[in-house]
Design a protein around this motif. Structure first.
Motif, short mmCIF file in Angstrom:
data_model
loop_
_atom_site.label_atom_id
_atom_site.label_comp_id
_atom_site.label_asym_id
_atom_site.label_seq_id
_atom_site.Cartn_x
_atom_site.Cartn_y
_atom_site.Cartn_z
N ALA A 182 -4.56 5.51 7.39
CA ALA A 182 -3.18 5.92 7.17
C ALA A 182 -3.02 6.72 5.89
O ALA A 182 -3.68 6.45 4.88
N ASP A 183 -2.13 7.74 5.94
CA ASP A 183 -1.69 8.35 4.69
C ASP A 183 -0.27 7.90 4.34
O ASP A 183 0.20 8.12 3.22
N LEU A 184 0.41 7.25 5.30
CA LEU A 184 1.68 6.59 5.04
C LEU A 184 1.68 5.28 5.81
O LEU A 184 1.55 5.27 7.04
N PHE A 185 1.80 4.17 5.10
CA PHE A 185 1.77 2.84 5.71
C PHE A 185 3.14 2.21 5.50
O PHE A 185 3.59 2.02 4.37
N VAL A 186 3.82 1.89 6.61
CA VAL A 186 5.20 1.40 6.57
C VAL A 186 5.28 0.01 7.17
O VAL A 186 4.98 -0.19 8.36
N ALA A 187 5.67 -0.97 6.37
CA ALA A 187 5.91 -2.33 6.85
C ALA A 187 7.40 -2.47 7.14
O ALA A 187 8.25 -2.07 6.34
N VAL A 188 7.72 -3.07 8.29
CA VAL A 188 9.11 -3.18 8.72
C VAL A 188 9.38 -4.61 9.19
O VAL A 188 8.71 -5.12 10.09
N GLY A 189 10.38 -5.25 8.56
CA GLY A 189 10.84 -6.54 9.05
C GLY A 189 9.83 -7.65 8.98
O GLY A 189 9.81 -8.53 9.84
N THR A 190 8.99 -7.65 7.95
CA THR A 190 8.00 -8.70 7.81
C THR A 190 8.03 -9.24 6.39
O THR A 190 8.22 -8.46 5.43
N SER A 191 7.84 -10.53 6.24
CA SER A 191 7.87 -11.15 4.92
C SER A 191 6.67 -10.76 4.08
O SER A 191 6.69 -10.83 2.86
N ALA A 205 -3.28 1.30 0.65
CA ALA A 205 -3.11 1.91 -0.67
C ALA A 205 -4.46 2.23 -1.31
O ALA A 205 -4.62 3.28 -1.95
N GLU A 206 -5.41 1.34 -1.14
CA GLU A 206 -6.75 1.57 -1.70
C GLU A 206 -7.38 2.84 -1.13
O GLU A 206 -8.20 3.49 -1.79
N HIS A 207 -6.99 3.20 0.10
CA HIS A 207 -7.55 4.39 0.75
C HIS A 207 -6.60 5.58 0.63
O HIS A 207 -6.71 6.55 1.40
N GLY A 208 -5.66 5.51 -0.31
CA GLY A 208 -4.86 6.67 -0.64
C GLY A 208 -3.51 6.78 0.02
O GLY A 208 -2.81 7.79 -0.17
N ALA A 209 -3.09 5.79 0.79
CA ALA A 209 -1.81 5.88 1.50
C ALA A 209 -0.63 5.57 0.59
O ALA A 209 -0.73 4.75 -0.33
N THR A 210 0.48 6.23 0.85
CA THR A 210 1.77 5.82 0.30
C THR A 210 2.24 4.62 1.10
O THR A 210 2.12 4.59 2.33
N THR A 211 2.76 3.59 0.44
CA THR A 211 3.19 2.37 1.13
C THR A 211 4.69 2.18 0.99
O THR A 211 5.25 2.38 -0.09
N VAL A 212 5.34 1.79 2.08
CA VAL A 212 6.79 1.64 2.13
C VAL A 212 7.13 0.34 2.85
O VAL A 212 6.51 0.00 3.86
N LEU A 213 8.10 -0.38 2.33
CA LEU A 213 8.65 -1.54 3.01
C LEU A 213 10.09 -1.25 3.37
O LEU A 213 10.88 -0.82 2.53
N VAL A 214 10.44 -1.46 4.64
CA VAL A 214 11.82 -1.34 5.11
C VAL A 214 12.24 -2.72 5.58
O VAL A 214 11.74 -3.22 6.59
N ASP A 215 13.16 -3.35 4.86
CA ASP A 215 13.57 -4.71 5.19
C ASP A 215 14.97 -4.94 4.63
O ASP A 215 15.24 -4.60 3.47
#
Length: 259
Positions: A182-191, A205-215
């Protein structure tokens, strides 16, 4: 924490991967599992039945709980969030067992916790499985499958991962591979507290992705894990992303959904 609209996937994000939890499906009536209003708190006997060491005595409770959840999911169908993810053509790693990503049209779905839409054999060496017809009741027959495996005669069970059971190896391997790519990793609705799913954003993130949480109610520590935290409704944020990405003007077919 980032406000809604402050972060939007751009042209540089070509490999978006989603990790989804029960919060994405809550609008269907399935609810979430943890917290004061979660299933484990409201139905402690159900939580107790989710331990693998209680099998086979817990089978009636498992059939009742997971059959009901599968039925609710089928009756309500995918949410705007599920449909937006499918329209973004992004692979999905999900902790959910409701099949709503596939119903929305997602092609690549790693089901870390199995599926309540399948039955499987309790026998450790038997690979029998079958699609079920969700209903109500404590018997496999209430959900359209036999109580005994047609191959080996062992009891049948919902194909969901219980506490103290191993995650499905193929789905876990796919999840790890997707997180690394992934170059963008998005977590949605998870604790984000259940491993190994909780390790996937850091791995990305270790492999260079931007990380986003939508909650809608992100944990306080989320800002230490994710680059962007959107404390907003995923059913508004994700369709906005989809419209922006696909240059859809005005309203989208996603908007009329109501639960």
């Amino acid at each position: 924490m980032s406000a809604a609209g402050r972060f939007t996937p751009g042209p540089a994000h070509r490999r978006i991967v989603f990790l989804t939890g029960s919060g994405l499906s809550a609008r269907t009536g399935l609810g979430t599992f943890r917290g004061p209003d979660g299933l484990w708190a409201l139905e402690p006997e159900t939580e107790q039945a989710m331990h693998a060491d209680r099998l086979p005595d817990s089978l009636p409770q498992l059939w009742r709980v997971w059959g009901r959840m599968a039925r609710i999911a089928q009756e309500h169908g995918p949410t705007p969030g599920h449909r937006a993810i499918a329209r973004l053509e992004a692979p999905v790693i999900t902790q959910n067992i409701d099949g709503l990503h596939q119903a929305a049209g997602s092609d690549v779905v790693a089901e870390l916790h199995g599926s309540a839409l399948r039955a499987t054999c309790l026998g450790a060496e038997c690979a029998w499985s079958a699609v079920l017809s969700p209903g109500e009741g404590p018997r496999p027959e209430d959900h359209g499958v036999p109580s005994r495996c047609p191959r080996c005669g062992s009891p049948t069970r919902p194909d969901v991962v219980l506490f103290d059971e191993q995650l499905p190896a193929m789905d876990l391997e796919l999840s790890l591979r997707l997180a690394r790519q992934a170059d963008l990793f998005v977590a949605v609705g998870t604790s984000g507290v259940v491993f190994p799913a909780a390790s996937l954003a850091p791995l990305a993130a270790e492999h260079g992705a931007t990380t986003v949480l939508v909650d809608i109610d992100p944990p306080l520590e989320a800002g230490t894990v994710f680059d962007h935290v959107l404390a907003e409704d995923a059913h508004e944020v994700l369709p906005d992303w989809e419209r922006h990405r696909n240059r859809v003007g005005g309203t989208s077919f996603l908007d009329p959904f109501s639960a």
